[in-house]
Write an enzyme that holds these catalytic residues in place. Structure first.
Site, PDB file in Angstrom:
ATOM      1  N   HIS A  26       0.826  -1.203   0.000  1.00  0.00           N
ATOM      2  CA  HIS A  26       0.000   0.000   0.000  1.00  0.00           C
ATOM      3  C   HIS A  26       0.863   1.256   0.000  1.00  0.00           C
ATOM      4  CE1 HIS A  26      -3.021   2.815   2.032  1.00  0.00           C
ATOM      5  NE2 HIS A  26      -3.574   2.473   0.882  1.00  0.00           N
TER       6      HIS A  26
ATOM      7  N   HIS B 208      -0.797  11.259  -1.796  1.00  0.00           N
ATOM      8  CA  HIS B 208      -2.093  10.863  -1.235  1.00  0.00           C
ATOM      9  C   HIS B 208      -2.940  12.058  -0.817  1.00  0.00           C
ATOM     10  CE1 HIS B 208      -4.917   9.671   1.931  1.00  0.00           C
ATOM     11  NE2 HIS B 208      -5.031   8.552   1.256  1.00  0.00           N
TER      12      HIS B 208
HETATM   13  O1  G3P Z   1      -6.737   2.086  -2.929  1.00  0.00           O
HETATM   14  C1  G3P Z   1      -6.938   1.596  -1.647  1.00  0.00           C
HETATM   15  C2  G3P Z   1      -6.703   2.651  -0.600  1.00  0.00           C
HETATM   16  O2  G3P Z   1      -5.453   3.261  -0.833  1.00  0.00           O
HETATM   17  C3  G3P Z   1      -7.769   3.694  -0.562  1.00  0.00           C
HETATM   18  O3  G3P Z   1      -7.625   4.613   0.481  1.00  0.00           O
HETATM   19  O4  G3P Z   1      -6.984   6.778   1.431  1.00  0.00           O
HETATM   20  O5  G3P Z   1      -5.361   4.897   1.472  1.00  0.00           O
HETATM   21  O6  G3P Z   1      -5.890   6.037  -0.668  1.00  0.00           O
HETATM   22  P1  G3P Z   1      -6.414   5.621   0.680  1.00  0.00           P
HETATM   23 MG    MG Z   2      -4.768   4.849  -2.098  1.00  0.00          MG
END
Ligand code: G3P
Ligand code: MG
Length: 260
Positions: free
Chosen positions: A26, A68
């Protein structure tokens, strides 16, 4: 562009997606390295990931970059909204020191740089289109352009996803050959219709935003289900047992051991 044979999901489909791994790093490997940077992608690879998820938005002057938040404050030494900063201004910022002094000098990468590194490392990508407000279609179109320009034709294409329906619609129009994932916090009642209209192959949901019985019920319909963000091994095992296909994790090294 090469295809994996993935098809948009339809009610009744139960196929697993060949090539989609059970663990996706992630924002790279966000627990171990500054998120959405090249060093974070490398770290994810070192931790056994073939797949990473990255967030893309546009600088004021339209350059697709990895970031992000809407503001740069949390993940750089600067301040202000991304939508107000040019690429040159963003590029001057340090995007690593906040995480640890050893990452000092890390820069915000362009999407183009990230794509090149992924190819070099033989990795796959879930690109989350994370537009600044009002730039949904423009961000999706720019991301599609970069992928078409830079992603080798013989490689299976990146999986696009977004919380923003207009971004998915724009991607569907600009590059229908790129697979799409429908990204939501909580699964809405009309998820089947939306997935079919947007011709999505996957459904991406927040594991904390949905009851376990609901996660299990959706998975049982055969839709490839991806859950964010899971950094605890026991929780990961529970979700896999509920039928979740893939877990996004900041700490993939914690999750791989519980994947069979
Ligand atoms: O794409 C999955 C996840 O990354 C979505 O939430 O806020 O971490 O971008 P966020
Ligand atoms: Mg994300």
């Amino acid at each position: 562009m090469a295809q994996r044979g993935w098809r948009p999901w339809r009610p009744g489909d139960t196929a697993r997606l060949d090539g989609l791994d059970p663990v996706v790093g992630h924002r790279g490997a966000a627990l171990h390295a500054p998120e959405n940077t090249l060093v974070s992608i490398r770290r994810a690879r070192e931790l056994g990931c073939r797949w990473v998820e990255l967030d893309v938005k546009l600088s004021r002057d339209g350059v697709p970059i990895l970031m992000h938040d809407e503001e740069v404050r949390r993940t750089t030494n600067g301040s202000g909204l991304v939508e107000n900063l040019t690429f040159e201004e963003l590029r001057r910022l340090d995007a690593g020191f906040w995480k640890h002094p050893s990452f000092e000098g890390t820069r915000i990468p362009t999407l183009a740089e990230a794509l090149a590194l992924l190819v070099e490392l033989d990795m796959d990508l879930n690109l989350e289109i994370k537009p600044c407000p009002g730039r949904e279609a423009e961000t999706a179109a720019a991301a599609c352009d970069e992928i078409r320009r830079l992603w080798p034709a013989e490689r299976p294409p990146p999986l696009l996803s977004s919380f923003e329906i207009p971004a998915l619609e724009a991607a569907q129009a600009a590059a229908p050959e790129l697979p799409r994932g429908y990204l939501v916090e909580r699964v809405p009642a009309d998820w089947r219709q939306t997935m079919q209209r947007l011709e999505c192959v996957t459904l991406h949901i927040g594991h904390r935003h949905n009851a376990d019985w609901a996660i299990q019920a959706v998975a049982a319909e055969g839709v490839p289900l991806l859950c964010y963000t899971v950094n605890d091994a026991a929780r990961a095992r529970t979700l896999l047992d509920l039928g979740v296909a893939t877990l996004f994790s900041d700490a993939p090294d914690r999750i791989w051991p519980v994947v069979q």
